[in-house]
Design a protein around this motif. Structure first.
Motif, PDB file in Angstrom:
ATOM      1  N   MET A   1       7.912   7.522  -7.495  1.00  0.00           N
ATOM      2  CA  MET A   1       7.545   6.308  -6.767  1.00  0.00           C
ATOM      3  C   MET A   1       7.552   6.633  -5.271  1.00  0.00           C
ATOM      4  SD  MET A   1       9.372   2.536  -6.864  1.00  0.00           S
ATOM      5  CE  MET A   1       8.808   2.049  -8.471  1.00  0.00           C
ATOM      6  N   SER A   2       6.600   6.098  -4.534  1.00  0.00           N
ATOM      7  CA  SER A   2       6.515   6.382  -3.100  1.00  0.00           C
ATOM      8  C   SER A   2       7.558   5.569  -2.330  1.00  0.00           C
ATOM      9  CB  SER A   2       5.118   6.055  -2.575  1.00  0.00           C
ATOM     10  OG  SER A   2       4.943   4.658  -2.481  1.00  0.00           O
ATOM     11  N   ILE A   3       7.882   6.069  -1.163  1.00  0.00           N
ATOM     12  CA  ILE A   3       8.870   5.390  -0.314  1.00  0.00           C
ATOM     13  C   ILE A   3       8.402   3.984   0.047  1.00  0.00           C
ATOM     14  CG2 ILE A   3       8.042   6.272   1.890  1.00  0.00           C
ATOM     15  CD1 ILE A   3      11.006   6.710   2.646  1.00  0.00           C
ATOM     16  N   ASN A   4       7.095   3.829   0.224  1.00  0.00           N
ATOM     17  CA  ASN A   4       6.524   2.529   0.577  1.00  0.00           C
ATOM     18  C   ASN A   4       6.745   1.510  -0.543  1.00  0.00           C
ATOM     19  OD1 ASN A   4       5.284   0.930   2.426  1.00  0.00           O
ATOM     20  ND2 ASN A   4       3.215   1.571   1.934  1.00  0.00           N
ATOM     21  N   LYS A   5       6.510   1.925  -1.775  1.00  0.00           N
ATOM     22  CA  LYS A   5       6.706   1.020  -2.920  1.00  0.00           C
ATOM     23  C   LYS A   5       8.182   0.648  -3.077  1.00  0.00           C
ATOM     24  CE  LYS A   5       2.703   2.439  -5.616  1.00  0.00           C
ATOM     25  NZ  LYS A   5       2.245   3.119  -6.841  1.00  0.00           N
ATOM     26  N   ILE A   6       9.032   1.631  -2.877  1.00  0.00           N
ATOM     27  CA  ILE A   6      10.475   1.377  -2.996  1.00  0.00           C
ATOM     28  C   ILE A   6      10.913   0.358  -1.943  1.00  0.00           C
ATOM     29  CG2 ILE A   6      12.774   2.396  -2.772  1.00  0.00           C
ATOM     30  CD1 ILE A   6      11.548   5.021  -3.826  1.00  0.00           C
ATOM     31  N   LEU A  10      12.489  -3.308  -2.626  1.00  0.00           N
ATOM     32  CA  LEU A  10      13.825  -3.677  -2.127  1.00  0.00           C
ATOM     33  C   LEU A  10      13.751  -4.883  -1.213  1.00  0.00           C
ATOM     34  CD1 LEU A  10      15.376  -0.159  -1.449  1.00  0.00           C
ATOM     35  CD2 LEU A  10      15.990  -1.759  -3.271  1.00  0.00           C
ATOM     36  N   GLU A  11      12.693  -4.951  -0.412  1.00  0.00           N
ATOM     37  CA  GLU A  11      12.531  -6.103   0.485  1.00  0.00           C
ATOM     38  C   GLU A  11      12.371  -7.394  -0.320  1.00  0.00           C
ATOM     39  OE1 GLU A  11       9.651  -7.756   4.056  1.00  0.00           O
ATOM     40  OE2 GLU A  11       9.289  -5.775   3.229  1.00  0.00           O
ATOM     41  N   LYS A  12      11.625  -7.329  -1.413  1.00  0.00           N
ATOM     42  CA  LYS A  12      11.448  -8.516  -2.265  1.00  0.00           C
ATOM     43  C   LYS A  12      12.760  -8.914  -2.934  1.00  0.00           C
ATOM     44  CE  LYS A  12       6.583  -7.743  -3.215  1.00  0.00           C
ATOM     45  NZ  LYS A  12       5.587  -7.307  -4.200  1.00  0.00           N
ATOM     46  N   SER A  13      13.593  -7.922  -3.241  1.00  0.00           N
ATOM     47  CA  SER A  13      14.885  -8.207  -3.878  1.00  0.00           C
ATOM     48  C   SER A  13      15.881  -8.825  -2.904  1.00  0.00           C
ATOM     49  CB  SER A  13      15.494  -6.919  -4.438  1.00  0.00           C
ATOM     50  OG  SER A  13      14.703  -6.422  -5.470  1.00  0.00           O
ATOM     51  N   LEU A  37      23.343  -3.861  -4.596  1.00  0.00           N
ATOM     52  CA  LEU A  37      23.404  -2.426  -4.861  1.00  0.00           C
ATOM     53  C   LEU A  37      23.358  -2.122  -6.350  1.00  0.00           C
ATOM     54  CD1 LEU A  37      26.079  -1.334  -2.221  1.00  0.00           C
ATOM     55  CD2 LEU A  37      23.607  -0.927  -2.137  1.00  0.00           C
ATOM     56  N   ILE A  38      24.070  -2.903  -7.141  1.00  0.00           N
ATOM     57  CA  ILE A  38      24.080  -2.702  -8.595  1.00  0.00           C
ATOM     58  C   ILE A  38      22.709  -3.018  -9.178  1.00  0.00           C
ATOM     59  CG2 ILE A  38      25.013  -3.612 -10.759  1.00  0.00           C
ATOM     60  CD1 ILE A  38      27.710  -3.965  -9.215  1.00  0.00           C
ATOM     61  N   LYS A  39      22.136  -4.113  -8.744  1.00  0.00           N
ATOM     62  CA  LYS A  39      20.845  -4.568  -9.259  1.00  0.00           C
ATOM     63  C   LYS A  39      19.725  -3.571  -8.932  1.00  0.00           C
ATOM     64  CE  LYS A  39      18.016  -8.762  -8.914  1.00  0.00           C
ATOM     65  NZ  LYS A  39      17.919 -10.047  -8.224  1.00  0.00           N
ATOM     66  N   ASN A  40      19.817  -2.890  -7.794  1.00  0.00           N
ATOM     67  CA  ASN A  40      18.757  -1.994  -7.325  1.00  0.00           C
ATOM     68  C   ASN A  40      19.215  -0.543  -7.224  1.00  0.00           C
ATOM     69  OD1 ASN A  40      16.602  -4.053  -6.560  1.00  0.00           O
ATOM     70  ND2 ASN A  40      18.412  -4.832  -5.503  1.00  0.00           N
ATOM     71  N   GLU A  46      16.723   6.638  -5.397  1.00  0.00           N
ATOM     72  CA  GLU A  46      15.436   7.308  -5.175  1.00  0.00           C
ATOM     73  C   GLU A  46      15.062   7.275  -3.693  1.00  0.00           C
ATOM     74  OE1 GLU A  46      10.886   7.247  -6.918  1.00  0.00           O
ATOM     75  OE2 GLU A  46      12.416   6.025  -7.875  1.00  0.00           O
ATOM     76  N   LEU A  47      15.274   6.126  -3.054  1.00  0.00           N
ATOM     77  CA  LEU A  47      14.998   6.015  -1.616  1.00  0.00           C
ATOM     78  C   LEU A  47      15.865   6.994  -0.835  1.00  0.00           C
ATOM     79  CD1 LEU A  47      13.693   4.549   0.826  1.00  0.00           C
ATOM     80  CD2 LEU A  47      15.615   2.955   0.730  1.00  0.00           C
ATOM     81  N   ASN A  48      17.129   7.064  -1.186  1.00  0.00           N
ATOM     82  CA  ASN A  48      18.061   7.959  -0.499  1.00  0.00           C
ATOM     83  C   ASN A  48      17.613   9.415  -0.618  1.00  0.00           C
ATOM     84  OD1 ASN A  48      20.378   8.431   1.039  1.00  0.00           O
ATOM     85  ND2 ASN A  48      21.572   8.881  -0.788  1.00  0.00           N
ATOM     86  N   SER A  49      17.061   9.777  -1.765  1.00  0.00           N
ATOM     87  CA  SER A  49      16.605  11.161  -1.947  1.00  0.00           C
ATOM     88  C   SER A  49      15.359  11.462  -1.119  1.00  0.00           C
ATOM     89  CB  SER A  49      16.328  11.432  -3.430  1.00  0.00           C
ATOM     90  OG  SER A  49      15.167  10.739  -3.856  1.00  0.00           O
ATOM     91  N   LEU A  50      14.594  10.438  -0.753  1.00  0.00           N
ATOM     92  CA  LEU A  50      13.368  10.632   0.019  1.00  0.00           C
ATOM     93  C   LEU A  50      13.582  10.579   1.537  1.00  0.00           C
ATOM     94  CD1 LEU A  50      10.975   8.395  -2.120  1.00  0.00           C
ATOM     95  CD2 LEU A  50      11.086  10.895  -2.100  1.00  0.00           C
TER      96      LEU A  50
END
Length: 136
Positions: A1-6, A10-13, A37-40, A46-50
């Motif tokens: 998944m791209s950083i933009n999608k992530i 997350l913004e929607k959450s 944090l638990i929910k996402n 994945e974001l952290n790895s990017l």
């Protein structure tokens, strides 16, 4: 998944209206953050790895901005409290004219301003990541 999608997901959450409702219901800040944090968890890992070092620095700056906004809100709240007490002591019967900006307007301004900055910061991170990928 791209950083933009992530970031968009997350913004929607993290709906500010929902967060404010949870605060009004009495949920603590730690509870709200831990629940997010638990929910996402998968997306956050994945974001952290990017994230690259320059992205981390940008996040540090956004964190400082949030701290600055929090301090500003506290200062405004404290000034408002001090002014009310001074006016109350000077003349208990005199009604203070309401020529100050209402708290709702200030709150709305801070929320919108903060949201726009965070979105711009996240989009900047995405743009940097995408441009580096394109040049690689």
């Amino acid at each position: 998944m791209s950083i933009n999608k992530i970031l968009n997901s997350l913004e929607k959450s993290w709906e500010r209206d929902d967060i404010l409702l949870n605060i009004k219901k009495g949920l603590g800040i730690d509870e709200i953050v831990n629940e997010f944090l638990i929910k996402n968890e998968r997306q956050i890992k994945e974001l952290n790895s990017l994230l690259r070092p320059e992205d981390i620095e940008l996040l540090n700056q956004v964190e400082k901005l949030s701290t600055c906004e929090s301090k500003l809100i506290n200062e405004i709240k404290n000034l408002n409290y001090l002014e009310k007490n001074e006016n109350h002591l000077i003349n208990k019967k005199k009604i203070v004219p309401s020529n100050r900006v209402s708290f709702n307007k200030i709150s709305s301004f801070m929320i919108n301003w903060s949201n726009k900055f965070v979105v711009i910061a996240l989009l900047t991170i995405s743009a940097i990541a995408l441009s580096k990928q394109a040049w690689a």
